[in-house]
Motif scaffolding. Structure first.
Motif, mmCIF file in Angstrom:
data_model
loop_
_atom_site.group_PDB
_atom_site.id
_atom_site.type_symbol
_atom_site.label_atom_id
_atom_site.label_comp_id
_atom_site.label_asym_id
_atom_site.label_seq_id
_atom_site.Cartn_x
_atom_site.Cartn_y
_atom_site.Cartn_z
ATOM 1 N N PHE A 18 -15.532 -3.353 -30.864
ATOM 2 C CA PHE A 18 -16.916 -3.833 -30.785
ATOM 3 C C PHE A 18 -17.054 -5.153 -30.027
ATOM 4 C CE2 PHE A 18 -16.360 -1.280 -34.659
ATOM 5 C CZ PHE A 18 -17.116 -0.184 -34.269
ATOM 6 N N GLU A 19 -15.942 -5.617 -29.477
ATOM 7 C CA GLU A 19 -15.931 -6.795 -28.602
ATOM 8 C C GLU A 19 -16.539 -8.024 -29.281
ATOM 9 O OE1 GLU A 19 -17.708 -5.665 -24.888
ATOM 10 O OE2 GLU A 19 -16.495 -3.841 -24.746
ATOM 11 N N GLY A 36 -23.953 -7.397 -35.416
ATOM 12 C CA GLY A 36 -24.727 -6.599 -34.463
ATOM 13 C C GLY A 36 -24.390 -5.125 -34.402
ATOM 14 N N LEU A 37 -23.663 -4.610 -35.396
ATOM 15 C CA LEU A 37 -23.381 -3.182 -35.373
ATOM 16 C C LEU A 37 -24.610 -2.391 -35.816
ATOM 17 C CD1 LEU A 37 -20.488 -4.348 -35.204
ATOM 18 C CD2 LEU A 37 -19.731 -2.452 -36.643
ATOM 19 N N ASP A 38 -24.726 -1.147 -35.360
ATOM 20 C CA ASP A 38 -25.817 -0.284 -35.816
ATOM 21 C C ASP A 38 -25.238 1.010 -36.384
ATOM 22 O OD1 ASP A 38 -25.090 1.257 -33.659
ATOM 23 O OD2 ASP A 38 -26.880 0.827 -32.471
ATOM 24 N N LEU A 40 -24.769 3.970 -35.228
ATOM 25 C CA LEU A 40 -23.779 4.681 -34.414
ATOM 26 C C LEU A 40 -22.429 3.962 -34.452
ATOM 27 C CD1 LEU A 40 -25.966 5.671 -31.351
ATOM 28 C CD2 LEU A 40 -24.916 7.230 -32.984
ATOM 29 N N ASP A 41 -22.486 2.620 -34.445
ATOM 30 C CA ASP A 41 -21.235 1.851 -34.503
ATOM 31 C C ASP A 41 -20.492 2.117 -35.809
ATOM 32 O OD1 ASP A 41 -21.399 0.539 -32.023
ATOM 33 O OD2 ASP A 41 -22.739 -0.982 -32.842
ATOM 34 N N VAL A 43 -20.273 4.870 -37.410
ATOM 35 C CA VAL A 43 -19.491 6.108 -37.247
ATOM 36 C C VAL A 43 -18.160 5.786 -36.564
ATOM 37 C CG1 VAL A 43 -19.412 8.398 -36.189
ATOM 38 C CG2 VAL A 43 -21.582 7.517 -37.086
ATOM 39 N N ASP A 44 -18.249 4.965 -35.509
ATOM 40 C CA ASP A 44 -17.023 4.628 -34.773
ATOM 41 C C ASP A 44 -16.134 3.676 -35.573
ATOM 42 O OD1 ASP A 44 -17.800 6.272 -32.824
ATOM 43 O OD2 ASP A 44 -18.378 4.746 -31.378
ATOM 44 N N VAL A 47 -14.144 5.919 -37.798
ATOM 45 C CA VAL A 47 -13.093 6.605 -37.028
ATOM 46 C C VAL A 47 -11.933 5.645 -36.750
ATOM 47 C CG1 VAL A 47 -12.538 7.699 -34.808
ATOM 48 C CG2 VAL A 47 -14.676 8.273 -35.965
ATOM 49 N N GLN A 50 -10.026 4.740 -39.995
ATOM 50 C CA GLN A 50 -9.196 5.891 -40.425
ATOM 51 C C GLN A 50 -7.900 5.932 -39.629
ATOM 52 O OE1 GLN A 50 -12.294 9.215 -42.155
ATOM 53 N NE2 GLN A 50 -11.677 9.425 -40.027
ATOM 54 N N GLN A 56 -8.701 8.489 -45.153
ATOM 55 C CA GLN A 56 -9.883 9.338 -44.938
ATOM 56 C C GLN A 56 -11.061 8.710 -45.667
ATOM 57 O OE1 GLN A 56 -10.505 12.103 -43.069
ATOM 58 N NE2 GLN A 56 -8.477 11.795 -42.162
ATOM 59 N N ARG A 58 -14.552 9.173 -44.315
ATOM 60 C CA ARG A 58 -15.821 9.701 -43.819
ATOM 61 C C ARG A 58 -16.724 10.228 -44.932
ATOM 62 N NH1 ARG A 58 -17.072 12.300 -38.332
ATOM 63 N NH2 ARG A 58 -17.400 14.303 -39.313
#
Lengths: 91, 409
Positions: A18-19, A36-38, A40-41, A43-44, A47, A50, A56, A58
């Motif tokens: 996420f820099e 500043g993550l949202d 969609l972030d 989800v990543d 991932v 994990q 695990q 999720r």
């Protein structure tokens, strides 16, 4: 795995994926508002965590309660401890 | 209904010859080839063509991460080209959010690199949990156009034209229609593409790629040449800003060219074999739309990718419509075939050359192939000529033809 190791590896995920500069990665930092993550972030983030910790998460409902970086550290720590306890003695 | 006039007021290019239309034409004028041997491609079983024309991706981190995360390589190229087109037009960036500016960026597929990565991640264990949320946005067919729109805060008409090698010309033709019909005042139109062994491979299995120059990459592709043996894939993005003529004049904008006519049609005949009758019909209809006779064209920027059949059919079609009076050249010898981006990059280079009074020659055209004779090839050195009307051809697999006619002021 110690908490310090978890903190270092988690922070690496935030820096690389996420820099986010290291100096912003304080335990109290709120993931959405301050880092500043949202959605969609997240989800990543799942991932990446994990992959980093070979876990695990999720489908784990506890993910929804995470607000700060400290929450992430503690969640991983808890998962790691649960995994240790679940392992048969002597293994 | 009176149709509005449409002009090109901005040009943005990220090509294998560098970023910017100036770098593109400098490379062409220096006679440079961007084609090189592609390291690592030998690992692909059955990939006979080992050459490509990569573009350099740099400064992409200037795009905010929140926008950049949904971009594969082609979208990064497209955003840079779109930013450059707007800057070249001297347009206030706030216009992007006026509802009067739209965007059409075409490509053959979504990001080829990301599509490959997605399958490599997912398929070994049939495991979807390893996939990034962004893979979908990288792999979409409209990835380039939607990323340009999101990054530049465009809220007008946004769409993608996917017609392989004719994608950019379809985008320009569609944008032209939207402005002349009064639906939009500005359109960022063009194409984007990225180089990957799976892209070259899809042409390679059809025996359409160049395979004889794997150790002498600068000698291929060879459009219209006796020793041509197929196309070489390139990458990048070309995006032009189209604008309502009255608006451009009112703001005293520099006009690169006026769009005069466009046509696109299908051969209805064969998915891969080029069709001279369809090419002829398409060129004639585009000229008719422009209100011009063939003799009024000053230059034809050919599609000519250096395939055996495609070049032959195009040369015959040009000969049938224009005879041997109009200069013709292809720019693919310099930068390979940038596929979905090719028409916009090649039109930008043609117009920039014509502004200097130059028609660029077909690189690697040393001996005109017998079946490509009877048209006036620009060979060797750039030709000095006061040229104004350019005909841009694009032909794509799937039997697609597209032709755009422009006039430089």
């Amino acid at each position: 795995m110690t908490k310090d190791e978890i903190v270092a590896l988690t922070n690496r995920v935030f820096e690389e994926s996420f820099e986010i500069p290291a100096e912003k990665l304080t335990p109290q930092a709120r993931i959405f508002d301050e880092l500043g993550l949202d959605s969609l972030d997240i989800v990543d983030l799942i991932v990446a965590l994990q992959k980093q910790f070979k876990i695990q998460i999720r489908e784990d409902e506890r993910v929804r309660t995470i607000r700060t970086l400290e929450d992430v550290y503690m969640f991983i720590l808890t998962l790691k401890q649960e995994s240790e306890q679940a392992r048969p003695a002597g293994s | 209904m009176k149709l509005r006039r449409v002009v090109i007021t901005g040009m943005g290019s990220v090509s294998p010859l560098g970023r910017g239309t100036a770098a593109l034409v400098q490379g062409i004028e220096a006679g440079r080839s961007a084609v090189q041997v592609m390291e690592g491609w030998e690992k692909y079983i059955g990939l006979r063509s080992r050459v490509g024309a990569p573009a350099e991706l740099k400064d992409e981190k200037l795009i905010p991460r929140q926008n950049r995360r949904s971009m594969g390589r082609m979208s990064l190229f497209a955003v840079q080209a779109a930013q450059d087109a707007l800057a070249d037009a001297g347009l206030d960036p706030a216009v992007a959010s006026s509802g009067r500016l739209g965007c059409i960026v075409g490509s053959t597929t979504g990001s080829a690199i990301s599509i490959s990565q997605a399958f490599e991640t997912m398929l070994p264990d049939r495991d979807l949990t390893k996939l990034s949320s962004m893979m979908f946005f990288h792999c979409l067919s409209h990835t380039a156009t939607m990323n340009v729109a999101q990054c530049l805060k465009i809220n007008g008409c946004v769409m993608a034209t996917s017609a392989a090698c004719a994608s950019a010309l379809h985008a320009l033709g569609t944008g032209y229609d939207l402005i002349r019909l009064g639906r939009q005042d500005f359109m960022l139109c063009g194409g984007a593409e990225e180089l990957h062994p799976t892209v070259t491979g899809s042409f390679d299995v059809l025996f359409a790629t160049s395979v004889k120059y794997n150790t002498t990459p600068h000698l291929t592709p060879r459009p219209f040449d006796r020793d041509r043996d197929g196309l070489v894939c390139g990458e990048g993005s070309g995006i032009l800003l189209l604008e309502d003529y009255e608006h451009a004049v009112a703001r005293n904008a520099r006009i690169h060219a006026e769009l005069l006519g466009f046509h696109t049609c299908s051969s209805g005949d064969h998915v891969s074999e080029s069709s001279r009758p369809a090419m002829v019909a398409c060129m004639r209809e585009a000229l008719h739309d422009a209100g011009l006779e063939p003799r009024q064209a000053d230059y034809i920027n050919a599609h000519a990718t250096a395939t055996l059949q495609g070049d032959k059919e195009e040369a015959e079609a040009i000969r049938e419509v224009f005879g041997d009076a109009v200069p013709v050249s292809s720019l693919k010898g310099y930068m390979g075939h940038t596929l979905g981006a090719s028409a916009a990059l090649e039109l930008a280079a043609s117009l920039a050359g014509m502004r200097k009074g130059l028609l660029y020659p077909t690189r690697n055209l040393d001996n005109v192939s017998p079946e490509c004779q009877g048209i006036r090839h620009v060979m060797g050195a750039p030709e000095r000529r006061d040229a104004h009307v350019v005909v841009k051809n694009s032909f794509a697999f799937g039997g697609i033809s597209a032709v755009l006619v422009c006039r430089m002021p």
